[in-house]
Motif scaffolding. Structure first.
Motif, PDB file in Angstrom:
ATOM      1  N   GLU A 114       0.796  -1.092   0.116  1.00 33.71           N
ATOM      2  CA  GLU A 114      -0.095  -0.070   0.128  1.00 33.71           C
ATOM      3  C   GLU A 114       0.826   1.250  -0.068  1.00 33.71           C
ATOM      4  O   GLU A 114       0.569   2.417  -0.483  1.00 33.71           O
ATOM      5  N   GLY A 115       2.013   1.214   0.553  1.00 32.06           N
ATOM      6  CA  GLY A 115       2.856   2.399   0.742  1.00 32.06           C
ATOM      7  C   GLY A 115       3.390   2.760  -0.617  1.00 32.06           C
ATOM      8  O   GLY A 115       3.845   3.903  -0.727  1.00 32.06           O
ATOM      9  N   GLN A 116       3.350   1.939  -1.773  1.00 33.64           N
ATOM     10  CA  GLN A 116       4.010   2.331  -2.886  1.00 33.64           C
ATOM     11  C   GLN A 116       3.013   3.455  -3.470  1.00 33.64           C
ATOM     12  O   GLN A 116       3.546   4.472  -4.234  1.00 33.64           O
ATOM     13  N   ARG A 117       1.671   3.571  -3.049  1.00 41.36           N
ATOM     14  CA  ARG A 117       0.709   4.711  -3.529  1.00 41.36           C
ATOM     15  C   ARG A 117       1.243   5.654  -2.789  1.00 41.36           C
ATOM     16  O   ARG A 117       0.983   6.951  -3.538  1.00 41.36           O
ATOM     17  N   ILE A 118       1.513   5.771  -1.518  1.00 40.51           N
ATOM     18  CA  ILE A 118       1.795   6.881  -0.787  1.00 40.51           C
ATOM     19  C   ILE A 118       3.065   7.588  -1.280  1.00 40.51           C
ATOM     20  O   ILE A 118       3.056   8.602  -1.601  1.00 40.51           O
ATOM     21  N   ASP A 119       4.012   6.633  -1.742  1.00 34.48           N
ATOM     22  CA  ASP A 119       5.425   7.112  -1.839  1.00 34.48           C
ATOM     23  C   ASP A 119       5.058   7.913  -3.478  1.00 34.48           C
ATOM     24  O   ASP A 119       5.558   8.870  -3.989  1.00 34.48           O
ATOM     25  N   GLU A 120       4.272   7.379  -4.541  1.00 37.39           N
ATOM     26  CA  GLU A 120       3.958   7.918  -5.671  1.00 37.39           C
ATOM     27  C   GLU A 120       3.297   9.268  -5.453  1.00 37.39           C
ATOM     28  O   GLU A 120       3.623  10.312  -6.174  1.00 37.39           O
ATOM     29  N   LEU A 121       2.453   9.340  -4.546  1.00 35.84           N
ATOM     30  CA  LEU A 121       2.023  10.705  -4.142  1.00 35.84           C
ATOM     31  C   LEU A 121       2.884  11.863  -3.583  1.00 35.84           C
ATOM     32  O   LEU A 121       2.931  12.934  -4.067  1.00 35.84           O
ATOM     33  N   LEU A 122       3.797  10.963  -3.000  1.00 37.08           N
ATOM     34  CA  LEU A 122       4.945  11.944  -2.299  1.00 37.08           C
ATOM     35  C   LEU A 122       5.864  12.350  -3.321  1.00 37.08           C
ATOM     36  O   LEU A 122       6.137  13.650  -3.415  1.00 37.08           O
ATOM     37  N   ARG A 123       6.022  11.482  -4.299  1.00 40.09           N
ATOM     38  CA  ARG A 123       6.808  11.832  -5.442  1.00 40.09           C
ATOM     39  C   ARG A 123       6.201  13.035  -6.292  1.00 40.09           C
ATOM     40  O   ARG A 123       7.081  13.892  -6.646  1.00 40.09           O
ATOM     41  N   LEU A 124       5.086  12.971  -6.487  1.00 38.23           N
ATOM     42  CA  LEU A 124       4.184  14.197  -7.432  1.00 38.23           C
ATOM     43  C   LEU A 124       4.355  15.182  -6.467  1.00 38.23           C
ATOM     44  O   LEU A 124       4.927  16.290  -7.203  1.00 38.23           O
ATOM     45  N   VAL A 158      -4.978  28.237 -11.275  1.00 35.50           N
ATOM     46  CA  VAL A 158      -4.210  27.138 -11.543  1.00 35.50           C
ATOM     47  C   VAL A 158      -3.838  26.344  -9.966  1.00 35.50           C
ATOM     48  O   VAL A 158      -3.982  25.241  -9.944  1.00 35.50           O
ATOM     49  N   PRO A 159      -3.533  27.264  -9.087  1.00 35.39           N
ATOM     50  CA  PRO A 159      -3.307  26.272  -7.768  1.00 35.39           C
ATOM     51  C   PRO A 159      -4.500  25.626  -7.264  1.00 35.39           C
ATOM     52  O   PRO A 159      -4.607  24.493  -6.835  1.00 35.39           O
ATOM     53  N   LEU A 160      -5.605  26.157  -7.525  1.00 35.21           N
ATOM     54  CA  LEU A 160      -7.012  25.511  -7.082  1.00 35.21           C
ATOM     55  C   LEU A 160      -7.009  24.066  -7.972  1.00 35.21           C
ATOM     56  O   LEU A 160      -7.443  23.151  -7.170  1.00 35.21           O
ATOM     57  N   ALA A 161      -6.819  24.440  -9.127  1.00 36.69           N
ATOM     58  CA  ALA A 161      -6.910  23.087  -9.889  1.00 36.69           C
ATOM     59  C   ALA A 161      -6.178  22.038  -9.511  1.00 36.69           C
ATOM     60  O   ALA A 161      -6.297  20.673  -9.345  1.00 36.69           O
ATOM     61  N   ILE A 162      -4.567  22.315  -9.130  1.00 40.94           N
ATOM     62  CA  ILE A 162      -3.744  21.356  -8.747  1.00 40.94           C
ATOM     63  C   ILE A 162      -4.105  20.778  -7.415  1.00 40.94           C
ATOM     64  O   ILE A 162      -4.005  19.768  -7.386  1.00 40.94           O
ATOM     65  N   VAL A 163      -4.617  21.814  -6.653  1.00 46.34           N
ATOM     66  CA  VAL A 163      -5.145  21.176  -5.135  1.00 46.34           C
ATOM     67  C   VAL A 163      -6.093  20.273  -5.274  1.00 46.34           C
ATOM     68  O   VAL A 163      -6.368  19.141  -4.748  1.00 46.34           O
ATOM     69  N   LEU A 164      -7.169  20.626  -5.957  1.00 47.01           N
ATOM     70  CA  LEU A 164      -8.252  19.495  -6.203  1.00 47.01           C
ATOM     71  C   LEU A 164      -8.002  18.311  -7.043  1.00 47.01           C
ATOM     72  O   LEU A 164      -8.447  17.156  -6.632  1.00 47.01           O
ATOM     73  N   TRP A 165      -6.900  18.298  -7.801  1.00 45.92           N
ATOM     74  CA  TRP A 165      -6.609  17.334  -8.423  1.00 45.92           C
ATOM     75  C   TRP A 165      -5.731  16.317  -7.393  1.00 45.92           C
ATOM     76  O   TRP A 165      -6.093  15.077  -7.310  1.00 45.92           O
ATOM     77  N   LEU A 166      -5.088  16.912  -6.684  1.00 46.60           N
ATOM     78  CA  LEU A 166      -4.088  16.134  -5.773  1.00 46.60           C
ATOM     79  C   LEU A 166      -5.184  15.495  -4.694  1.00 46.60           C
ATOM     80  O   LEU A 166      -4.937  14.285  -4.230  1.00 46.60           O
ATOM     81  N   SER A 167      -6.096  16.253  -4.433  1.00 54.32           N
ATOM     82  CA  SER A 167      -7.040  15.542  -3.390  1.00 54.32           C
ATOM     83  C   SER A 167      -7.871  14.450  -3.906  1.00 54.32           C
ATOM     84  O   SER A 167      -8.236  13.585  -3.216  1.00 54.32           O
ATOM     85  N   ALA A 168      -8.168  14.666  -5.236  1.00 58.15           N
ATOM     86  CA  ALA A 168      -8.867  13.586  -5.982  1.00 58.15           C
ATOM     87  C   ALA A 168      -7.719  12.257  -5.900  1.00 58.15           C
ATOM     88  O   ALA A 168      -8.251  11.201  -5.569  1.00 58.15           O
TER      89      ALA A 168
END
Ligand code: CUA
Length: 340
Positions: A38-48, A97-107
């Motif tokens: 499961e941690g692989q997904r966490i690390d992918e998010l951190l990488r992003l 632009v930041p709003l779109a990025i933050v919404l995308w990250l939360s998705a």
């Protein structure tokens, strides 16, 4: 103006390409070793996130550096610069632009959060936190342990609770951290992805022993896990049972090898003469050990903080206390050699 923008963004582009590439491809240097599927997904998010941080850093620092250089005061220049009030396209841009990025990250975060916490599992481990240690119960095997032993590749559901105050169950290599709350059962799920030795740490300040509130984690092969289950199902003697209880409840604060922790070491404890806080001396015997478990504040050894909580018969039965005494006695006399 156009020239300045071109140069400014050229610097930003070069910085962003270099830093962004480094942050995206070398993120593992910033992260703890990974030991769960499961941690692989966490690390992918951190990488992003690291990648986005590199972009924002480049944008801010690149433009600042260019502005400091290009718009510096030249000889003969007087007064202040021009005040510019408002530029609609820029303001709309830096909002959207930041709003779109933050919404995308939360998705993305929500997608992985629900994936990690899906309820399917191969085994259950009940985790009980207490001041200052951890008890792991394997209901399918009837085992209680102070050590978290898991077979590799099996998805585990942890049922987490606390006996006293709020603690937090944290194994950094598994990328999970979940509060342990008295009166509540919280859950965490992971699948160990490789064998190895790790540590449970408490991640919620909980009192004098918070910093030493750890427990060993061992991820082993399926065969080794079965062997461990066989070995731990029924302790053979009171000393062996006492040793298990001591590992489970005491060794966070009381060492077995003479080293100084929060409380006095258990090495050679039985029959030793110790000085108490009021200056008097006492020989450590059955009665004193019993009192020190049930009512630890009654007679504290000089030089130690009064941080040990009392253990009631609900937590440690009289039989458990007898087993602990039997172990401490045999251990001090050298007739019981604890295995690691
Ligand atoms: Cu338990 Cu901090």
């Amino acid at each position: 103006m156009r020239r300045h923008l071109a140069y400014g963004f050229l610097i930003v582009g070069v910085l962003a390409a270099g830093l962004g590439y480094l942050m995206y491809t070398r993120a593992e240097y910033l992260l703890a070793p990974l030991a769960s599927v499961e941690g692989q997904r966490i690390d992918e998010l951190l990488r992003l996130q690291f990648f986005l941080i590199a972009l924002i850093f480049s944008l801010v620092v690149g433009l600042t550096l260019y502005a400091v250089f290009a718009f510096r005061r030249r000889p003969g220049e007087e007064g202040e610069g021009v005040y510019i009030h408002g530029w609609m396209p820029l303001e709309v841009g830096w909002t959207i632009v930041p709003l779109a990025i933050v919404l995308w990250l939360s998705a993305l975060g929500a997608r992985d959060f629900y994936w990690m916490r899906r309820p399917d599992h191969d085994m259950v481990v009940q985790v009980e936190a207490f001041r200052f240690g951890w008890t792991f119960t394997y209901p399918e095997y009837g085992i209680q342990s102070g050590e978290l032993v898991l077979p590799v590749g099996k998805r585990v559901r942890f049922d987490i609770t606390s006996r006293d105050v709020i603690h937090s169950f944290w194994v950094v290599e598994f990328r999970i951290k979940e509060d342990a709350v008295p009166g509540l059962v919280t859950h965490a799920y992971i699948t160990p992805s490789r064998t190895g030795e790790f540590k449970v740490r408490c991640a919620e300040i909980c009192g004098g022993g918070h910093a030493v509130m750890r427990a060993p984690v061992r991820v082993v092969t399926e065969e080794e896990f079965q062997a461990w289950v066989m070995e731990n199902q029924a302790p053979s003697s009171p000393e062996a049972k006492g040793y298990q209880l001591v590992k489970q409840y005491c060794t966070a604060c009381h060492s077995l090898d003479g080293s100084q922790l929060v409380g006095p070491t258990f090495q050679g404890i039985f029959g030793r003469e110790v000085q108490l806080q009021d200056g008097s001396f006492i020989t450590v015997d059955e009665a004193y050990i019993r009192e020190s478990i049930r009512n630890p504040q009654a007679r504290i050894v000089a030089g130690y903080p009064p941080s040990m909580p009392a253990y009631t018969p609900d937590q440690l039965s009289d039989e458990d206390v007898d087993a602990i005494i039997a172990f401490l006695k045999a251990f001090s006399e050298g007739t019981f050699q604890p295995s690691p």
